[in-house]
Design a protein around this motif. Structure first.
Motif, mmCIF file in Angstrom:
data_model
loop_
_atom_site.group_PDB
_atom_site.id
_atom_site.type_symbol
_atom_site.label_atom_id
_atom_site.label_comp_id
_atom_site.label_asym_id
_atom_site.label_seq_id
_atom_site.Cartn_x
_atom_site.Cartn_y
_atom_site.Cartn_z
ATOM 1 N N VAL A 44 0.855 -1.189 0.000
ATOM 2 C CA VAL A 44 0.000 0.000 0.000
ATOM 3 C C VAL A 44 0.893 1.242 0.000
ATOM 4 O O VAL A 44 2.012 1.212 0.522
ATOM 5 N N THR A 45 0.378 2.300 -0.623
ATOM 6 C CA THR A 45 1.118 3.566 -0.659
ATOM 7 C C THR A 45 0.260 4.646 -0.021
ATOM 8 O O THR A 45 -0.920 4.798 -0.368
ATOM 9 N N ILE A 46 0.866 5.368 0.930
ATOM 10 C CA ILE A 46 0.153 6.437 1.624
ATOM 11 C C ILE A 46 1.054 7.671 1.682
ATOM 12 O O ILE A 46 2.248 7.597 1.381
ATOM 13 N N ARG A 47 0.464 8.798 2.065
ATOM 14 C CA ARG A 47 1.269 10.006 2.283
ATOM 15 C C ARG A 47 1.672 10.055 3.758
ATOM 16 O O ARG A 47 0.990 9.494 4.617
ATOM 17 N N ALA A 48 2.771 10.744 4.023
ATOM 18 C CA ALA A 48 3.237 10.891 5.407
ATOM 19 C C ALA A 48 2.128 11.480 6.272
ATOM 20 O O ALA A 48 1.447 12.437 5.862
ATOM 21 N N MET A 102 4.357 -14.687 5.317
ATOM 22 C CA MET A 102 3.394 -13.619 4.989
ATOM 23 C C MET A 102 4.134 -12.284 5.018
ATOM 24 O O MET A 102 4.625 -11.865 6.061
ATOM 25 N N ARG A 103 4.177 -11.627 3.855
ATOM 26 C CA ARG A 103 4.943 -10.388 3.777
ATOM 27 C C ARG A 103 4.142 -9.292 3.085
ATOM 28 O O ARG A 103 3.271 -9.565 2.251
ATOM 29 N N GLY A 104 4.457 -8.050 3.445
ATOM 30 C CA GLY A 104 3.821 -6.898 2.819
ATOM 31 C C GLY A 104 4.725 -5.693 2.961
ATOM 32 O O GLY A 104 5.817 -5.790 3.544
ATOM 33 N N SER A 105 4.291 -4.564 2.414
ATOM 34 C CA SER A 105 5.094 -3.353 2.603
ATOM 35 C C SER A 105 4.195 -2.121 2.552
ATOM 36 O O SER A 105 3.147 -2.107 1.888
ATOM 37 N N VAL A 106 4.632 -1.112 3.281
ATOM 38 C CA VAL A 106 3.954 0.184 3.288
ATOM 39 C C VAL A 106 4.929 1.197 2.702
ATOM 40 O O VAL A 106 6.060 1.325 3.181
ATOM 41 N N VAL A 107 4.484 1.876 1.637
ATOM 42 C CA VAL A 107 5.311 2.907 1.017
ATOM 43 C C VAL A 107 4.744 4.260 1.443
ATOM 44 O O VAL A 107 3.554 4.533 1.206
ATOM 45 N N VAL A 108 5.554 5.073 2.070
ATOM 46 C CA VAL A 108 5.110 6.379 2.572
ATOM 47 C C VAL A 108 5.791 7.473 1.751
ATOM 48 O O VAL A 108 7.028 7.548 1.696
#
Lengths: 109, 174
Positions: A43-47, A101-107
């Motif tokens: 998922v990609t979010i803003r700071a 189980m892996r994931g990532s957060v892009v900020v």
């Protein structure tokens, strides 16, 4: 059914666990944990925005930062946790109980 | 591949008995056996935690306790909701007897011999349980919530089977 709700604020100084998060002005991005997978895996979010993990499996899961700087702690079926990310970067994470189980957060800024 | 074949061979005779005993079970018997199968694996895991010093084996055992407990809590909730009493049956008794024999065998081992025996048993056990749940229990169950519970539990059990296979390969038991 056991419901758990947890809110965590993750900033430059590390994870801060509190009973409430400051309003970020936007709804959390939801990551469903289903059939031993994070959906969506990235998922990609803003700071300053938040991500909410919701576990739909019988098996308990966590979302745990690879560097263990933040962690949802154990989420039972129906449990959820919300984490705010203040610092831009990419944050890979995994389930501490089922490490495949892996994931990532892009900020972003 | 070798480990899969070995575990499958070890489980073959037991699987044949299991599938045969599972024939024509009713919903209450299926519920009893599914719950029993989970409890058996939890007991294997407690034994592993008492005997093994291998980090991977211990982590697997802790996962089995955590996950099977969660599934059985859900099963218990469903039983309460439906206000029914699961029925003991031939398959449950076969599983319990087989598990007692296997625990006795495991308790005579230590070190790598124990780790390998535990890991191979976990692989074979999950293969047999998954085959029975998927091929017999789910098609046979008539109550929709039970069918749903079994289907969701099967997802967990299949992950365990894959994890057990990795554990067997990682231990290089030969």
């Amino acid at each position: 059914m056991r419901l758990t709700r947890r809110q965590v604020c993750f900033g430059a100084g590390g994870a801060i666990v509190g009973s409430a998060l400051p309003a970020s002005g936007s709804s959390p991005v939801v990551v469903d944990i289903r059939a031993f997978a994070f959906e969506p895996a990235e998922v990609t979010i803003r700071a300053g925005e938040t991500v909410r993990w919701i576990n739909h499996d019988f098996a308990p899961h966590t979302a745990t930062d690879d560097e263990v700087n933040w962690d949802t702690e154990e989420l039972e079926k129906g449990g959820q946790a919300t984490i705010r990310f203040d610092t831009p970067g990419t944050y890979p994470y995994f389930c501490a109980y089922h490490p495949h189980m892996r994931g990532s957060v892009v900020v972003t800024t | 591949m070798k480990t899969i074949t070995l575990a499958a061979a070890l489980a073959l005779g037991f699987a044949a008995q299991t599938v045969q005993a599972a024939d024509k079970m009713n919903d209450l018997e299926i519920a009893h056996t599914a719950y029993t199968a989970g409890q058996i694996d939890i007991r294997y895991a407690h034994l592993a935690l008492a005997v093994s010093e291998n980090t991977e084996v211990r982590a697997f055992a802790e996962t089995m306790i955590r996950d099977h407990t969660a599934v059985n809590v859900a099963a218990g909730d469903l039983i309460t909701k439906l206000n029914v009493t699961p029925q003991d049956n031939d398959l449950s008794r076969t599983l319990v007897k087989g598990a007692a024999d296997k625990r006795a065998e495991l308790m005579s081992l230590s070190g790598k011999a124990f780790d390998c025996a535990y890991a191979q048993n976990e692989l074979g056990y999950h293969q047999v349980v998954n085959q029975t749940v998927e091929g017999v229990f789910i098609p046979t169950a008539t109550v929709e919530p039970l069918k749903d519970l079994l289907s969701e539990a099967l997802v967990t059990f299949k992950v365990h089977e894959g994890h057990a296979e990795q554990m067997v390969n990682g231990l290089q038991c030969g």
